[in-house]
Design an enzyme around this catalytic site. Sequence first.
Site, PDB file in Angstrom:
ATOM      1  N   GLY A 107      50.377  19.897 -70.929  1.00  0.00           N
ATOM      2  CA  GLY A 107      49.110  20.401 -70.315  1.00  0.00           C
ATOM      3  C   GLY A 107      48.768  21.475 -70.152  1.00  0.00           C
ATOM      4  O   GLY A 107      49.790  22.468 -70.061  1.00  0.00           O
TER       5      GLY A 107
ATOM      6  N   ILE B 229      57.453  19.487 -62.291  1.00  0.00           N
ATOM      7  CA  ILE B 229      57.304  20.750 -62.843  1.00  0.00           C
ATOM      8  C   ILE B 229      55.942  21.269 -62.129  1.00  0.00           C
ATOM      9  O   ILE B 229      56.094  22.442 -61.775  1.00  0.00           O
ATOM     10  CB  ILE B 229      56.976  20.477 -64.533  1.00  0.00           C
ATOM     11  CG1 ILE B 229      57.998  19.836 -65.068  1.00  0.00           C
ATOM     12  CG2 ILE B 229      57.054  21.800 -65.097  1.00  0.00           C
ATOM     13  CD1 ILE B 229      59.498  20.212 -64.984  1.00  0.00           C
TER      14      ILE B 229
ATOM     15  N   CYS C 179      48.639  13.327 -62.940  1.00  0.00           N
ATOM     16  CA  CYS C 179      49.743  14.180 -62.817  1.00  0.00           C
ATOM     17  C   CYS C 179      49.985  13.881 -61.337  1.00  0.00           C
ATOM     18  O   CYS C 179      49.226  14.461 -60.309  1.00  0.00           O
ATOM     19  CB  CYS C 179      49.856  15.519 -63.239  1.00  0.00           C
ATOM     20  SG  CYS C 179      51.528  16.245 -62.913  1.00  0.00           S
TER      21      CYS C 179
ATOM     22  N   ILE D 130      51.629   4.806 -69.879  1.00  0.00           N
ATOM     23  CA  ILE D 130      51.354   5.505 -68.496  1.00  0.00           C
ATOM     24  C   ILE D 130      52.100   7.010 -68.267  1.00  0.00           C
ATOM     25  O   ILE D 130      52.975   7.171 -69.103  1.00  0.00           O
ATOM     26  CB  ILE D 130      52.374   4.328 -67.751  1.00  0.00           C
ATOM     27  CG1 ILE D 130      53.591   4.289 -67.959  1.00  0.00           C
ATOM     28  CG2 ILE D 130      51.576   3.098 -67.647  1.00  0.00           C
ATOM     29  CD1 ILE D 130      54.627   3.445 -66.811  1.00  0.00           C
TER      30      ILE D 130
ATOM     31  N   GLY E 236      56.081   5.306 -72.078  1.00  0.00           N
ATOM     32  CA  GLY E 236      56.799   5.127 -70.933  1.00  0.00           C
ATOM     33  C   GLY E 236      57.998   4.459 -71.333  1.00  0.00           C
ATOM     34  O   GLY E 236      58.359   3.277 -71.895  1.00  0.00           O
TER      35      GLY E 236
HETATM   36  C1  LIG Z   1      59.480  16.977 -67.992  1.00  0.00           C
HETATM   37  C2  LIG Z   1      58.062  16.222 -67.871  1.00  0.00           C
HETATM   38  C3  LIG Z   1      56.743  16.935 -67.976  1.00  0.00           C
HETATM   39  C4  LIG Z   1      55.612  16.320 -68.003  1.00  0.00           C
HETATM   40  N1  LIG Z   1      54.335  16.812 -68.161  1.00  0.00           N
HETATM   41  C5  LIG Z   1      53.274  16.361 -68.703  1.00  0.00           C
HETATM   42  C6  LIG Z   1      52.150  16.861 -68.957  1.00  0.00           C
HETATM   43  O1  LIG Z   1      52.102  18.057 -68.591  1.00  0.00           O
HETATM   44  N2  LIG Z   1      50.818  16.303 -68.983  1.00  0.00           N
HETATM   45  C7  LIG Z   1      50.893  14.821 -68.880  1.00  0.00           C
HETATM   46  O2  LIG Z   1      49.830  14.244 -68.980  1.00  0.00           O
HETATM   47  N3  LIG Z   1      52.067  14.314 -68.909  1.00  0.00           N
HETATM   48  C8  LIG Z   1      53.208  14.873 -68.555  1.00  0.00           C
HETATM   49  N4  LIG Z   1      54.421  14.160 -68.484  1.00  0.00           N
HETATM   50  C9  LIG Z   1      54.376  12.560 -68.593  1.00  0.00           C
HETATM   51  C10 LIG Z   1      54.702  11.982 -69.909  1.00  0.00           C
HETATM   52  O3  LIG Z   1      53.740  12.535 -70.993  1.00  0.00           O
HETATM   53  C11 LIG Z   1      54.783  10.625 -70.029  1.00  0.00           C
HETATM   54  O4  LIG Z   1      53.591  10.185 -69.609  1.00  0.00           O
HETATM   55  C12 LIG Z   1      55.867  10.051 -69.164  1.00  0.00           C
HETATM   56  O5  LIG Z   1      56.868  10.952 -69.119  1.00  0.00           O
HETATM   57  C13 LIG Z   1      56.147   8.584 -69.519  1.00  0.00           C
HETATM   58  O6  LIG Z   1      57.109   8.547 -70.752  1.00  0.00           O
HETATM   59  P1  LIG Z   1      58.692   8.577 -70.941  1.00  0.00           P
HETATM   60  O7  LIG Z   1      59.041   7.427 -70.002  1.00  0.00           O
HETATM   61  O8  LIG Z   1      58.645   8.254 -72.231  1.00  0.00           O
HETATM   62  O9  LIG Z   1      58.841   9.948 -70.550  1.00  0.00           O
HETATM   63  C14 LIG Z   1      55.734  14.595 -68.514  1.00  0.00           C
HETATM   64  C15 LIG Z   1      56.916  14.178 -68.193  1.00  0.00           C
HETATM   65  C16 LIG Z   1      58.004  14.826 -68.149  1.00  0.00           C
HETATM   66  C17 LIG Z   1      59.081  14.060 -68.037  1.00  0.00           C
END
Ligand SMILES: Cc1cc2nc3c(=O)[nH]c(=O)nc-3n(C[C@H](O)[C@H](O)[C@H](O)COP(=O)(O)O)c2cc1C
Lengths: 314, 279
Positions: A58, A83, A142, A204, A256
């Site tokens: 982001g 974060i 977020c 998600i 997700g």
């Molecule tokens: C460390 C971390 C940082 C993230 N930063 C962002 C972000 O900057 N913008 C955003 O839209 N989602 C952010 N997310 C969410 C992820 O893009 C994603 O939607 C969420 O983690 C679910 O996917 P996953 O289970 O495969 O990790 C972040 C997730 C993690 C773990």
Amino acid sequence: MRLYQEKSAGDIEPDLGVDLAGIHFRNPVTVASGTFGSGIEYSRFVDLNKLGALTTKGVSRDPWEGNPTPRVTETPSGMMNAIGLQNPGVDVFIKRDLAFLEEFDVPVIVNVCGHSVGEYEAVVERLAEDDRVAMLEINVSCPNVSCGAIQFGTDAGMLMEVTSRCKSKAGSKPVIMKLTPNVTSISDMAKAAEAGGADGVSLINTLTAMKIDIYKKRFVLANKTGGLSGPAIHPVAVRMVYEASHAIKIPVIGMGGVASAEDALELMLAGATMVAVGMMNFTEPDITGKIIRGIKDYMVLTKTEHIRDIIGAV
Amino acid sequence: MNEMIRKKAKIREKTYLAPDIYRYSFLTDLCSGAEPGQFVMIYPVNGARLLGRPLCIADVSGEDNDSGRADDPGHYFDIVFRVVGGGTEEISGYNPGDELYIEGPLGHGYPFDEKTIGGKNIVMLGGGLGAPSLLFLAKKLMKAPSAFVSLTAVLGYRDRSMNHFLASDFGGTGIKTIISTDDGSEGIRGNVIDALEESGIKADLIYACGPLPMLSAVKRYAKEAGATAYISLEERMACGLGVCLGCVAKTTEKDAHSGVKNARVCTEGPVFCAETVDI
Ligand SMILES: Cc1cc2nc3c(=O)[nH]c(=O)nc-3n(C[C@H](O)[C@H](O)[C@H](O)COP(=O)(O)O)c2cc1C
Ligand SMILES: Cc1cc2nc3c(=O)[nH]c(=O)nc-3n(C[C@H](O)[C@H](O)[C@H](O)COP(=O)(O)OP(=O)(O)OC[C@H]3O[C@@H](n4cnc5c(N)ncnc54)[C@H](O)[C@@H]3O)c2cc1C
Ligand code: FES
């Protein structure tokens, strides 16, 4: 199932290409925002040119400090993060990150965050004319920043307004709204984004969660709450992608807890046109390559020529 | 995938050092080019634990780093860790021959070039599990003993039950080694700074690794003594590679990468010049 195995000569050559919001992607696999930076660090492990798309961390109008530490902690089959969207701001992003990505042949989806509608608009406007950006993903979900952000994603009226105002500043760039699972009806939110003129939705984002250290009698994360991600949330993602994709006509990017080709295929069968791999990049940096190969194997095995025949086929 | 940074490595040797403290040696060239102060991420096998465990490199043998352990001229590196939770407990259950995924070497270690060490009285302060990374540094420094004036290691332990683990390894390199315990059951009573003061040793250059309160005290001590201090910080990590921004430390100046006063412990660190971090 027998994925990831040697195939024989008579096998079909499957077409993994997908079209989303008028853009063609060579395969349906991207990375989830915030789990891949801008690809600079992971380019040691992953051939960025093989990704369907690269979704960046982001970016906001001004530099953001983020939250105090501890910001991350492990949970069973997942992790929590708070974060707080630390990022250097759109100027540095354009100068450093987009300049790096220019050297690669991969569509770039830029994730945008803001505290107010005006801040979102400012970033969208800066990137609207940049040829290095394929698409914008607006993070209205977020859970880790105190003002704005998640409010825009949990109130249908506000979501519609942010969507249409971002859209009006985006020129010809497609705008994807990234939805939070922390709502009663994901279908209503998807419909609000569609009504606001979004070209697609992604979901998600993380589930708001909490962890307590029982000996210190303190919250593990400095922010008290954090967003839960990883394989632990995958079944929730499948359900929400299914519900959202059945409520709207615009395409869905599903994410997700994707940890394998099977998980990715599940989201696609539930209705996702593309899928994003998130925290599992931390566990296995080259996991995206494995997932792309696994999807191909599945198509060979099930004699599926076009990936579009999988999307929403459940 | 770049093979040089993530590999499956076999445990070559497992040594019990003290209650809940183990030394493992891994048979791999992964860390042959490593610098002291760098760390590795070791991945649990249990699928419910998906993040790597950051652990310092305690010793290396191979092309660039010859530890002088004549028993085995091959490529290996060592870690020393304490069982504190599920991940380290799982790792402590593995035995020679078992294989684990390891990423590394990661981060920036202790600077020890001519300019940094030339003409200096050097003191290494290791609190508890801070000793391992300093052992690797000690071995490197002792390769050019004429470059500095003196070198002392002060190792702090909770009490005598910790068997002053690794102290004999420091001693074995020829370095003057002082031991302290919090309860005085062995060596000097008090923390590493108490021991340093009591021994009357002069410090122009300090390398320190240990718990955060100790590092804050080292920073203060160095400032008063007019010494330069390099300290190794710990923070919760998810990626270990600079991607997630989970592991940041507050810096006194704007960091070049983040554009804000946050530096990544896994990438810009874990070793920082004490003056540059806000601890
Ligand atoms: C460390 C971390 C940082 C993230 N930063 C962002 C972000 O900057 N913008 C955003 O839209 N989602 C952010 N997310 C969410 C992820 O893009 C994603 O939607 C969420 O983690 C679910 O996917 P996953 O289970 O495969 O990790 C972040 C997730 C993690 C773990
Ligand atoms: C750069 C660096 C070097 C380190 N070097 C050593 C070493 O040489 N020897 C040693 O014994 N320990 C070292 N540590 C601490 C070690 O990483 C933790 O003790 C270990 O991760 C605990 O894992 P666990 O699963 O047993 O604990 P749990 O509490 O079950 O772990 C849960 C999560 O928290 C993280 N975590 C828990 N404690 C810490 C901590 N103190 N620092 C960072 N993350 C933590 C774990 O990695 C895991 O993701 C180092 C930490 C860092 C950041
Ligand atoms: S652990 Fe991810 S940036 Fe340091």
